[in-house]
Enzyme design. Sequence first.
Site, PDB file in Angstrom:
ATOM      1  N   ASP A  79       0.866  -1.241   0.307  1.00  0.00           N
ATOM      2  CA  ASP A  79       0.093   0.093   0.121  1.00  0.00           C
ATOM      3  C   ASP A  79       0.732   1.314  -0.026  1.00  0.00           C
ATOM      4  O   ASP A  79       1.676   1.076   0.751  1.00  0.00           O
ATOM      5  CB  ASP A  79      -0.991  -0.054   1.248  1.00  0.00           C
ATOM      6  CG  ASP A  79      -1.864   1.423   1.347  1.00  0.00           C
ATOM      7  OD1 ASP A  79      -2.595   1.605   0.195  1.00  0.00           O
ATOM      8  OD2 ASP A  79      -2.034   1.689   2.510  1.00  0.00           O
ATOM      9  N   GLU A 131      -2.756   6.132  -7.893  1.00  0.00           N
ATOM     10  CA  GLU A 131      -3.558   7.357  -7.497  1.00  0.00           C
ATOM     11  C   GLU A 131      -3.512   8.537  -8.566  1.00  0.00           C
ATOM     12  O   GLU A 131      -2.650   9.050  -8.721  1.00  0.00           O
ATOM     13  CB  GLU A 131      -3.231   7.637  -6.138  1.00  0.00           C
ATOM     14  CG  GLU A 131      -4.170   8.722  -5.381  1.00  0.00           C
ATOM     15  CD  GLU A 131      -3.774   8.860  -4.012  1.00  0.00           C
ATOM     16  OE1 GLU A 131      -3.229   9.893  -3.402  1.00  0.00           O
ATOM     17  OE2 GLU A 131      -3.723   7.690  -3.300  1.00  0.00           O
ATOM     18  N   HIS A 173      -6.910  10.669   5.071  1.00  0.00           N
ATOM     19  CA  HIS A 173      -6.024   9.747   5.693  1.00  0.00           C
ATOM     20  C   HIS A 173      -6.179  10.252   7.295  1.00  0.00           C
ATOM     21  O   HIS A 173      -6.170  11.109   7.479  1.00  0.00           O
ATOM     22  CB  HIS A 173      -4.645   9.468   5.343  1.00  0.00           C
ATOM     23  CG  HIS A 173      -4.649   8.806   3.567  1.00  0.00           C
ATOM     24  ND1 HIS A 173      -4.139   9.208   2.689  1.00  0.00           N
ATOM     25  CD2 HIS A 173      -5.120   7.513   3.574  1.00  0.00           C
ATOM     26  CE1 HIS A 173      -4.092   8.459   1.749  1.00  0.00           C
ATOM     27  NE2 HIS A 173      -4.645   7.316   2.261  1.00  0.00           N
ATOM     28  N   HIS A 201      -9.571   5.137  -0.096  1.00  0.00           N
ATOM     29  CA  HIS A 201      -8.806   5.412   0.923  1.00  0.00           C
ATOM     30  C   HIS A 201      -9.066   6.366   1.909  1.00  0.00           C
ATOM     31  O   HIS A 201     -10.228   7.144   1.774  1.00  0.00           O
ATOM     32  CB  HIS A 201      -7.362   6.036   0.519  1.00  0.00           C
ATOM     33  CG  HIS A 201      -6.562   4.948  -0.369  1.00  0.00           C
ATOM     34  ND1 HIS A 201      -5.267   5.002  -0.078  1.00  0.00           N
ATOM     35  CD2 HIS A 201      -6.913   4.449  -1.453  1.00  0.00           C
ATOM     36  CE1 HIS A 201      -4.756   4.336  -1.080  1.00  0.00           C
ATOM     37  NE2 HIS A 201      -5.772   3.686  -1.795  1.00  0.00           N
TER      38      HIS A 201
END
Length: 272
Positions: A79, A131, A173, A201
């Site tokens: 990740d 991304e 995040h 995410h």
Amino acid sequence: MTLVTTGDVLARERAVLAFNVIQLEHAEAIVRGAEAAGRPVILQISENAARYHGGLAPITLATLELARTAGIDAAVHLDHAENEALVREAVELGATSVMFDAATLPDDENVARTALIARAAQERGVWVEAELGAIGGKGGAHTPGVRTDPAEAASFVAATGVDGLAVAVGSSHAMTSRSATLDFGLIAELAAAVPVPLVLHGSSGVADADLVRAVEHGMRKINISTHINGVFSRRLREVLAADENLVDPRRYLGPARDAVAAEVERLLRLVA
């Protein structure tokens, strides 16, 4: 069951949850929770986690072994890797999917580097996530306030050949409160425009009902890390506070692991 790629799971499931592994207890808890739910799962190891362990191999090899012997299908995913060498190492170790994150770079460089990584990993049968950066390459897609444009997302996927795309729709995040406001209309637009699975995410900041709605509107891979870390930490504190003489790590890490397993099971059932 067996070790699978993220693509294998998504080919059969409406959506799949991905939980981040920080230490062995996390990996054990995620597998146990998935087995209890009878659902496939993705175990993720980030570049930060590899740095914490002094390298990618120790935690990845342990996680791979747990995935191979699990009673459900499990994928092991790298990740948020910004380092191409780390992606190559993950592929060599046996990770079944990777995320190459060049979102902070200028858009043309992001596309070029991501395309190279995607081709190399896919040749080894590895599923690749990427991304799309913010305009001008300043900050990643999950910088608060950023939103992914459907046309730009479709163009990025076409140019890079990636298998999955992390998109910005209102989460961010490391949120410790589940108060994010998702743009469900945008999720639906992205799902219609982008020919590969969408990845959310920052899902730790999303409430249960909105996780379900996100899947209903087209989100396919749901990443959760901070939330289960909070579950782990709160239970650990409770156990230590109850006995100030406790010194055996198994006596406090075990209950924390069990608490995470229960939450993983609950969340997997939630989005089934």
